[in-house]
Design a protein around this motif. Structure first.
Motif, PDB file in Angstrom:
ATOM      1  N   SER A 140       0.830  -1.211   0.000  1.00 24.40           N
ATOM      2  CA  SER A 140       0.000   0.000   0.000  1.00 24.40           C
ATOM      3  C   SER A 140       0.862   1.257   0.000  1.00 24.40           C
ATOM      4  CB  SER A 140      -0.924   0.004   1.223  1.00 24.40           C
ATOM      5  OG  SER A 140      -1.811  -1.082   1.191  1.00 24.40           O
ATOM      6  N   LEU A 141       1.908   1.260   0.827  1.00 23.69           N
ATOM      7  CA  LEU A 141       2.785   2.431   0.889  1.00 23.69           C
ATOM      8  C   LEU A 141       3.519   2.631  -0.423  1.00 23.69           C
ATOM      9  CD1 LEU A 141       4.271   2.116   4.494  1.00 23.69           C
ATOM     10  CD2 LEU A 141       2.846   3.977   3.626  1.00 23.69           C
ATOM     11  N   ARG A 142       4.017   1.545  -1.021  1.00 27.95           N
ATOM     12  CA  ARG A 142       4.738   1.667  -2.282  1.00 27.95           C
ATOM     13  C   ARG A 142       3.824   2.185  -3.390  1.00 27.95           C
ATOM     14  NH1 ARG A 142       8.495  -3.638  -1.832  1.00 27.95           N
ATOM     15  NH2 ARG A 142      10.382  -2.588  -1.122  1.00 27.95           N
ATOM     16  N   GLU A 143       2.617   1.664  -3.459  1.00 30.36           N
ATOM     17  CA  GLU A 143       1.682   2.125  -4.489  1.00 30.36           C
ATOM     18  C   GLU A 143       1.325   3.587  -4.292  1.00 30.36           C
ATOM     19  OE1 GLU A 143      -1.565  -0.585  -4.229  1.00 30.36           O
ATOM     20  OE2 GLU A 143      -0.566  -2.165  -5.400  1.00 30.36           O
ATOM     21  N   MET A 175       3.198   5.837  -2.742  1.00 33.62           N
ATOM     22  CA  MET A 175       4.389   6.628  -3.040  1.00 33.62           C
ATOM     23  C   MET A 175       4.593   6.766  -4.541  1.00 33.62           C
ATOM     24  SD  MET A 175       7.151   5.340  -0.203  1.00 33.62           S
ATOM     25  CE  MET A 175       8.362   6.618  -0.579  1.00 33.62           C
ATOM     26  N   PHE A 176       4.361   5.689  -5.276  1.00 37.72           N
ATOM     27  CA  PHE A 176       4.526   5.750  -6.728  1.00 37.72           C
ATOM     28  C   PHE A 176       3.493   6.690  -7.349  1.00 37.72           C
ATOM     29  CE2 PHE A 176       4.063   4.158 -11.110  1.00 37.72           C
ATOM     30  CZ  PHE A 176       5.385   4.214 -11.511  1.00 37.72           C
ATOM     31  N   ALA A 177       2.253   6.605  -6.843  1.00 39.30           N
ATOM     32  CA  ALA A 177       1.216   7.514  -7.344  1.00 39.30           C
ATOM     33  C   ALA A 177       1.581   8.964  -7.033  1.00 39.30           C
ATOM     34  CB  ALA A 177      -0.134   7.159  -6.722  1.00 39.30           C
ATOM     35  N   ARG A 178       2.129   9.209  -5.827  1.00 41.17           N
ATOM     36  CA  ARG A 178       2.565  10.562  -5.473  1.00 41.17           C
ATOM     37  C   ARG A 178       3.714  11.013  -6.358  1.00 41.17           C
ATOM     38  NH1 ARG A 178       0.694  14.957  -3.637  1.00 41.17           N
ATOM     39  NH2 ARG A 178      -0.531  13.669  -2.221  1.00 41.17           N
ATOM     40  N   MET A 179       4.640  10.098  -6.634  1.00 43.58           N
ATOM     41  CA  MET A 179       5.787  10.409  -7.473  1.00 43.58           C
ATOM     42  C   MET A 179       5.342  10.862  -8.864  1.00 43.58           C
ATOM     43  SD  MET A 179       8.916   7.874  -8.563  1.00 43.58           S
ATOM     44  CE  MET A 179       7.966   7.085  -9.856  1.00 43.58           C
ATOM     45  N   LEU A 180       4.312  10.193  -9.405  1.00 46.93           N
ATOM     46  CA  LEU A 180       3.817  10.556 -10.733  1.00 46.93           C
ATOM     47  C   LEU A 180       3.159  11.930 -10.746  1.00 46.93           C
ATOM     48  CD1 LEU A 180       2.263   7.148 -11.887  1.00 46.93           C
ATOM     49  CD2 LEU A 180       4.465   8.126 -12.558  1.00 46.93           C
ATOM     50  N   ASP A 186      13.258   2.342   2.241  1.00 44.69           N
ATOM     51  CA  ASP A 186      12.636   2.911   3.438  1.00 44.69           C
ATOM     52  C   ASP A 186      11.291   2.254   3.765  1.00 44.69           C
ATOM     53  OD1 ASP A 186      14.815   4.505   3.395  1.00 44.69           O
ATOM     54  OD2 ASP A 186      13.766   6.404   3.091  1.00 44.69           O
ATOM     55  N   VAL A 187      10.532   1.902   2.729  1.00 39.63           N
ATOM     56  CA  VAL A 187       9.207   1.325   2.950  1.00 39.63           C
ATOM     57  C   VAL A 187       9.287   0.004   3.726  1.00 39.63           C
ATOM     58  CG1 VAL A 187       7.235   0.292   1.782  1.00 39.63           C
ATOM     59  CG2 VAL A 187       8.110   2.460   1.003  1.00 39.63           C
TER      60      VAL A 187
END
Length: 587
Positions: free
Chosen positions: A99-102, A104-109, A131-132
């Motif tokens: 959940s955190l990785r998804e 973070m990736f959405a935030r990164m985009l 870090d995750v």
């Protein structure tokens, strides 16, 4: 008064636990089985009394039979409960990381281009990849140890109090010393964990750059330099890890020494009590077993401090990234078949940290369907001006209008859906040829449409000569293709998008002369009826543009058609003369 660090830690924990709330049923099962497994510890210690007193002192046959059977049953329950707890804990930890990785990736985009300009890619990669996983330790794994071992410690202490409360007070007397030791070490471990994250980001950065720039490294003999950079980063991680381990080991050693001293005193007083007849052999064995069983959970609880501080430091890193402001997108207008008229009204822009304006009060109107070429020396503001159209950056002053609508009032998705971009730095993905051409529209366009776009970009011939044709994998950023082939795929992608606005930033720079002529004619056909801004250094490629705008020091210096500008004897004529004197076609 609770220290600020503890308040921040509690806030981080609440935020981490929020990700487990949707899975509360699994969480409840984990807690239940965790409690059952923990309860078996004091029960086992309690069984020592009937085993010793009944089986060995009183020689009761029934006690000799039922006590071993009870121990077997107890460990059977413990084994099943521990298995369910471990499975549910790992399941929850995996979901937390995912959940955190998804997120973070959405935030990164959604982060603005400006963020990437000021943050190294290695740090971003380290946050998502490294870090995750540390956050999961601060999340459910820490709770597992704290709850399970906490219940075990409470149960064992309860048994000790029930057996002999005076001896138990000696155990409780050492708790403040243990607590002080743990608190002191926790602060140091948090700082070391932050340092470790920075060092890991540096290592990732060096590694990423060495892979991306491996040709430059080889041709300029940078192997030793890169090895030194990597070695320094690896050495920093090793040095910091030794500090972490030594701090944790010192904490554990001191804690165990304190507990051992308490145990020595307890054993002495227990012996005195036994001699006075106040302690049976079963009581002593039960007390001693419970006391010894306290060692393992207390050790885990004190050792978990290192994991907690690592996890909390990682959580700070992860959540600070998630809290970064995304691109401002307050527009509500959705474009419906825009004409493509662009107006720049006194547009100014400065890159953060720059000493001068990149754009200084630019006034420019581009009619719908008009082809406008932007020329000028490097740093004159050509690419910056085109970067403001898709809102990669926001102007510091003035505004830009599309069909009379300010860009800030148009939703980003709608605005960018009507813009196609081909830049000098071609970006391709490690996917098939067809997927790269149809990028963003995979599943929406047919292979025939992809083929026609490739034909228009003069790419069909080399694509069909590839082993799997349009299904051929092209490698990372198209490493298996020549520079000209990569550029033509990027042009095919823009052709397929069929947007009313085209931005061509040196779109033919990587092509050989023959391919350039064919692609240039395809682009000219494509530009018919579309608003096109062409950033060009080679003036020969834009002589037929409807209008040529000469940029100088962030301002529009001249504007007109090719022959008109030559007749003005200004900057454009100087650029034209210098380019052709130097062999302009090489330029």
């Amino acid at each position: 008064m609770i220290p600020n660090q503890e308040v921040a830690s509690l806030a981080l924990y609440r935020r981490v636990m929020g990700y487990l709330r949707p899975h509360w049923k699994v969480f409840a099962v984990s807690l239940l089985t965790m409690t059952i497994a923990a309860a078996t510890e004091p029960l086992f210690a309690r069984l020592m009394k009937p085993l010793i007193d009944g089986g060995f002192v009183d020689r009761d046959p029934a006690a000799i039979i039922w006590t071993p059977l009870a121990i077997v049953g107890l460990f059977l329950v413990r084994g099943v409960a521990s298995f369910i707890n471990e499975y549910s804990s790992s399941w929850l930890s995996g979901h937390l990381v995912q959940s955190l990785r998804e997120e973070m990736f959405a935030r990164m985009l959604r982060l603005p281009v400006n963020y990437y300009d000021h943050h190294p890619s290695g740090r971003i990669l380290s946050r998502v990849a490294f870090d995750v996983t540390q956050v999961s330790e601060a999340g459910f794994n820490v709770i597992t140890v704290t709850v399970k071992d906490g219940i075990t410690v409470i149960g064992l202490l309860g048994l000790l109090l029930y057996t002999d409360w005076k001896l138990t007070l000696i155990c409780l007397a050492v708790m403040p010393a243990v607590s002080f030791c743990v608190r002191f070490v926790s602060r140091r471990l948090r700082g070391l964990s932050r340092k470790n994250q920075q060092d890991m980001a540096q290592l990732t950065q060096v590694l990423s750059e060495s892979i991306d720039c491996q040709r430059v490294v080889k041709i300029y003999g940078g192997e030793a330099y890169e090895a030194t950079r990597f070695g320094r980063a690896a050495e920093a991680i090793r040095h910091n890890l030794v500090k972490e381990r030594s701090t944790s080991a010192a904490s554990t050693g001191v804690t165990q020494l304190i507990i051992a001293c308490a145990l020595a005193v307890i054993l002495y007083y227990a012996g005195v009590q036994a001699q006075a007849g106040h302690f049976s052999a079963g009581d002593f064995m039960s007390f001693l077993t419970a006391m010894l069983m306290l060692f393992a959970p207390i050790k885990r609880i004190t050792s978990i401090s290192q994991t907690v501080q690592k996890g909390l430091a990682a959580a700070e890193s992860v959540f600070s990234f998630l809290d970064e402001q995304g691109e401002a997108d307050h527009g509500r207008v959705r474009l419906q078949a825009p004409k493509g008229e662009l107006v720049f009204e006194r547009v100014s822009f400065t890159y953060p940290g720059a000493e001068r304006l990149a754009l200084d009060g630019v006034e420019l109107s581009v009619r719908a369907g008009e082809t406008v070429a932007l020329v000028g020396s490097s740093g004159s503001g050509k690419t910056t001006l085109t970067s403001l159209i898709p809102r990669f950056y926001e102007p510091d002053g003035g505004r830009i209008l599309l069909d009379g609508i300010p860009l800030t009032e148009i939703s980003l998705a709608s605005l960018r859906a009507n813009i196609a971009l081909v830049s000098q730095d071609v970006v391709l993905f490690n996917d098939s040829v067809a997927a790269n051409i149809a990028y963003g529209r995979i599943g929406e366009v047919s292979l025939d449409e992809v083929r026609e776009a490739a034909r228009a970009a003069n790419a069909l011939e080399f694509i069909e000569a590839m082993p799997q044709g349009f299904d051929t994998m092209i490698g990372e950023n198209g490493t298996r293709l020549s520079g000209g082939q990569r550029q033509r795929l990027a042009i095919a992608r823009a052709i397929l998008k069929n947007s009313p606005i085209l931005i061509l930033d040196e779109a033919t720079s990587a092509l050989d002369t023959q391919s350039e002529r064919l692609v240039q004619s395809a682009l000219e056909r494509l530009m018919q009826g579309r608003t096109t801004l062409v950033v060009a250094h080679r003036l020969s490629t834009i002589e037929n543009a409807d209008r040529i705008v000469v940029m100088h020091q962030g301002q529009v210096a001249e504007a007109g058609r090719h022959q008109e500008l030559l007749a003005q004897d200004g900057i454009y004529k100087t650029l034209h003369r210098l380019q052709y004197q130097a062999g302009g076609e090489q330029g």
